[in-house]
Scaffold this motif. Structure first.
Motif, short mmCIF file in Angstrom:
data_model
loop_
_atom_site.label_atom_id
_atom_site.label_comp_id
_atom_site.label_asym_id
_atom_site.label_seq_id
_atom_site.Cartn_x
_atom_site.Cartn_y
_atom_site.Cartn_z
N SER A 237 0.85 -1.20 0.00
CA SER A 237 0.00 0.00 0.00
C SER A 237 0.88 1.25 0.00
CB SER A 237 -0.93 -0.01 1.22
OG SER A 237 -1.74 1.15 1.21
N ARG A 238 1.32 1.67 1.17
CA ARG A 238 2.21 2.82 1.25
C ARG A 238 3.58 2.46 0.65
NH1 ARG A 238 3.70 5.13 7.05
NH2 ARG A 238 1.42 5.33 7.17
N ASN A 239 4.16 3.46 -0.01
CA ASN A 239 5.48 3.32 -0.63
C ASN A 239 5.48 2.42 -1.86
OD1 ASN A 239 6.51 4.91 1.45
ND2 ASN A 239 7.18 3.16 2.66
N ARG A 240 4.29 2.06 -2.34
CA ARG A 240 4.26 1.23 -3.54
C ARG A 240 4.52 2.07 -4.79
NH1 ARG A 240 2.65 -3.83 -4.91
NH2 ARG A 240 1.89 -4.13 -7.05
N ASN A 241 3.83 3.21 -4.91
CA ASN A 241 3.99 4.08 -6.09
C ASN A 241 5.04 5.17 -5.89
OD1 ASN A 241 1.91 2.70 -7.48
ND2 ASN A 241 0.36 3.93 -6.38
N ILE A 242 5.25 5.57 -4.66
CA ILE A 242 6.24 6.61 -4.35
C ILE A 242 6.69 6.44 -2.92
CG2 ILE A 242 4.47 8.28 -3.63
CD1 ILE A 242 6.26 10.50 -4.73
N ASP A 243 7.94 6.70 -2.70
CA ASP A 243 8.48 6.70 -1.35
C ASP A 243 9.51 7.81 -1.25
OD1 ASP A 243 10.42 5.64 -2.93
OD2 ASP A 243 10.87 3.91 -1.67
N ASP A 244 10.16 7.91 -0.09
CA ASP A 244 11.10 9.01 0.12
C ASP A 244 12.25 8.97 -0.87
OD1 ASP A 244 9.50 9.74 2.20
OD2 ASP A 244 10.75 8.83 3.76
#
Length: 571
Positions: A237-244
């Motif tokens: 979910s989180r960090n799948r398409n964009i992360d830091d």
């Protein structure tokens, strides 16, 4: 009184010749200084005892009104009124007929058509000398500030490379030992971790654990050969398409692209400043030529006035006044030379040699002003649209907006729950550490880790801030686009106005030159004085300098128009 007596004598001689048409004309020829070495040159003193007939012939052999010469026999028709003073109000438009065999007078008092104080721009432009393209080419090649601006590429490339370092392969190692105490343990481990572009990571490693381990830490113990392990972490979910890591990489990528319009904006400013310096130098050269020409007029007049003073036709103060005028004009020429040198030094900041050092242009390189060209009004709308496409300010805003979109996507990513799937496999090798050999079997682990922020204030706060920044940027974009169009329109208005000023200033120069030339002719006839001649020439100089200023204003407006259209860019 002596001048009036001379004029009366001329009229009487002409009247007697008209009253005796059957008598043979008496010819009194005025010899030129080049033809008769007995006559004085400009730098010699005339014979005060010269025959009156010779003086009369010298006064009447040149038509000061229209530039005609006397007939071959030295006489004029009785109706010839060329010895009258020339009117300063009505310019002469018709020339009296002249015989094809009429020779041009070369007497010491003959007056030629004076050279214009400032020639027409089409006469000044020869296509030789230093041109603007050479200066602009020098800016492209070796201007130091442009070289400094180009280093921004390396800076941005370095920052992008640093952001890429977040995806570097990482080597990990650890040595954890407890040599004392009831439980003596020795653990060693090495491994590799490779972050992936989709937000996860792949890992692999080796570890060995020996000694007496606590019963609750039996998983730290391995067989005698150690344990090999590998696995993968995948965000769901989180960090799948964009992360830091990806957000920073994308921001630095846009920052690297943003450098190009910033360099172009600086280049446009450098070319504009170089154009200003170039045209200032050309204008200073034209004013120096004006100072030289007006000085030459006064110096040429000095010899004639000195001869007339020695002959008693003029009072000595006339010569003194003209010498004062020569001194003043020499000082004016010196000041013009100073300004020419100063503008050449300023131009050398942009004009550089092959070695990159400043090159001071010499007066020989002066090309003069080319002929101004009007701007077509129909091109202004097309140029406005072209400027919106080419101006670096618009490109800068586009890249800044993309960076803000990355920030917004990163903030929105924080709204998602963190759900990570971890799959790993391990295998111990070597002699078993226990009779059950519970470490010897192949092991496969599958896990899911969930982390959900309840209030999500951090994510909502960042999203609100980024949305406000985007709204600010859109408002700035509208104003920037309006400014770009206004710059084009303002530059166009300046071009139109400057072109009209050039036309009117050149017309004023022609009229002032005509008046000054007529006043000089009247002074030679004794119908004017040196004060009037000086004033007329001063007005002519002022008109000429205003014409140069108008040309300078026009070509500065040209430089502004070029900058408004963003015509300069690096390949």
């Amino acid at each position: 009184m002596r001048q009036c007596s001379l004029l009366v004598t001329v009229v009487l001689c002409v009247g007697c010749a008209a009253a005796r048409p059957d008598s043979a004309p008496t010819t009194v020829t005025a010899h030129s200084p080049a033809a008769d070495p007995a006559l004085p040159h400009d730098d010699q003193v005339a014979d005060p005892a010269a025959d009156l007939a010779t003086s009369v012939n010298l006064a009447t052999s040149v038509d000061l009104a229209d530039g005609q010469s006397s007939t071959p026999n030295g006489d004029r028709p009785a109706s010839d009124d060329s010895v009258r003073p020339v009117s300063n109000e009505e310019p002469a438009t018709e020339d009296a007929p002249q015989s094809e065999d009429t020779p041009e007078s070369t007497g010491p008092d003959s007056v030629e058509e004076p050279e214009l104080i400032v020639p027409h721009p089409s006469d000044l432009w020869t296509g030789r000398g230093l041109n603007l393209d050479e200066v602009i080419g020098s800016v492209y090649q070796s201007y130091p500030l442009l070289e400094a601006a180009l280093q921004s590429r390396n800076i941005a490339q370095g920052e992008q490379m640093a952001a890429t370092g977040a995806f570097d392969l990482k080597f990990k190692a650890a040595s954890e030992n407890g040599p004392t105490g009831f439980y003596q343990t020795y653990r060693q481990s090495v491994g590799l971790v490779q972050p992936t572009y989709n937000g996860g990571e792949v890992f692999a490693g080796y570890r060995i654990g020996r000694g007496d381990f606590q019963p609750w830490y039996k998983e730290r113990q391995t067989n005698d050969g150690g344990e090999f392990k590998a696995g993968v972490v995948v965000p769901l979910s989180r960090n799948r398409n964009i992360d830091d890591r990806r957000a920073e990489l994308w921001r630095t990528t846009y920052e690297r692209q943003l450098v190009e319009p910033d360099i172009q904006a600086q280049l446009i400013g450098f070319v504009q400043e170089a154009s200003y310096a170039y045209w200032d130098w050309v204008a200073a050269g034209e004013k120096y030529r004006i100072a030289e020409r007006i000085l030459a007029l006064a110096e040429d007049r000095t010899q004639r006035i000195r001869r007339q003073v020695e002959e008693g036709f003029l009072d000595p103060p006339e010569l003194t006044d003209n010498l004062r005028l020569v001194a003043e004009r020499r000082a004016k020429r010196a000041d013009a030379a100073r300004k020419l040198q100063q503008t050449a030094v300023k131009l050398s900041l942009y004009l550089r040699g092959m070695d990159g050092h400043p090159r001071i242009a010499s007066p020989i390189d002066l090309p003069g002003f080319p002929r101004p060209e009007p701007v077509d009004e129909t091109d202004m709308m097309f140029d406005s649209q072209l400027a919106l496409e080419q101006r670096p300010e618009i490109a800068v805003l586009n890249f800044v907006q993309r960076q803000l979109e990355v920030d917004f996507a990163e903030a929105h990513n924080l709204m998602r729950p963190s759900v990570d799937a971890v799959v790993s496999a391990s295998q111990d090798v070597g002699y078993p550490t226990s009779k059950k050999n519970d470490k010897g079997q192949f092991e496969l682990d599958a896990s899911i880790f969930v982390d959900v922020p309840i209030q999500r204030r951090k994510a909502r706060g960042k999203m609100q801030a980024v949305q406000a920044k985007i709204a600010q940027l859109n408002a700035k974009r509208r104003l920037t686009e309006d400014k770009v169009v206004a710059d084009v329109q303002s530059a166009y208005a300046a071009l139109v106005s400057a072109y009209e000023q050039v036309q009117q200033a050149q017309q004023a120069v022609k009229l002032a030159e005509d008046l000054a030339a007529r006043e000089r002719r009247n002074f030679e006839l004794g119908a004017s004085d040196l004060l009037k001649v000086t004033l007329r020439e001063q007005y002519s100089v002022e008109s000429a300098e205003k014409a140069v200023d108008a040309l300078l204003l026009y070509y500065r407006a040209r430089a502004d128009y070029r900058a408004a259209l963003a015509q300069d860019r690096l390949p």
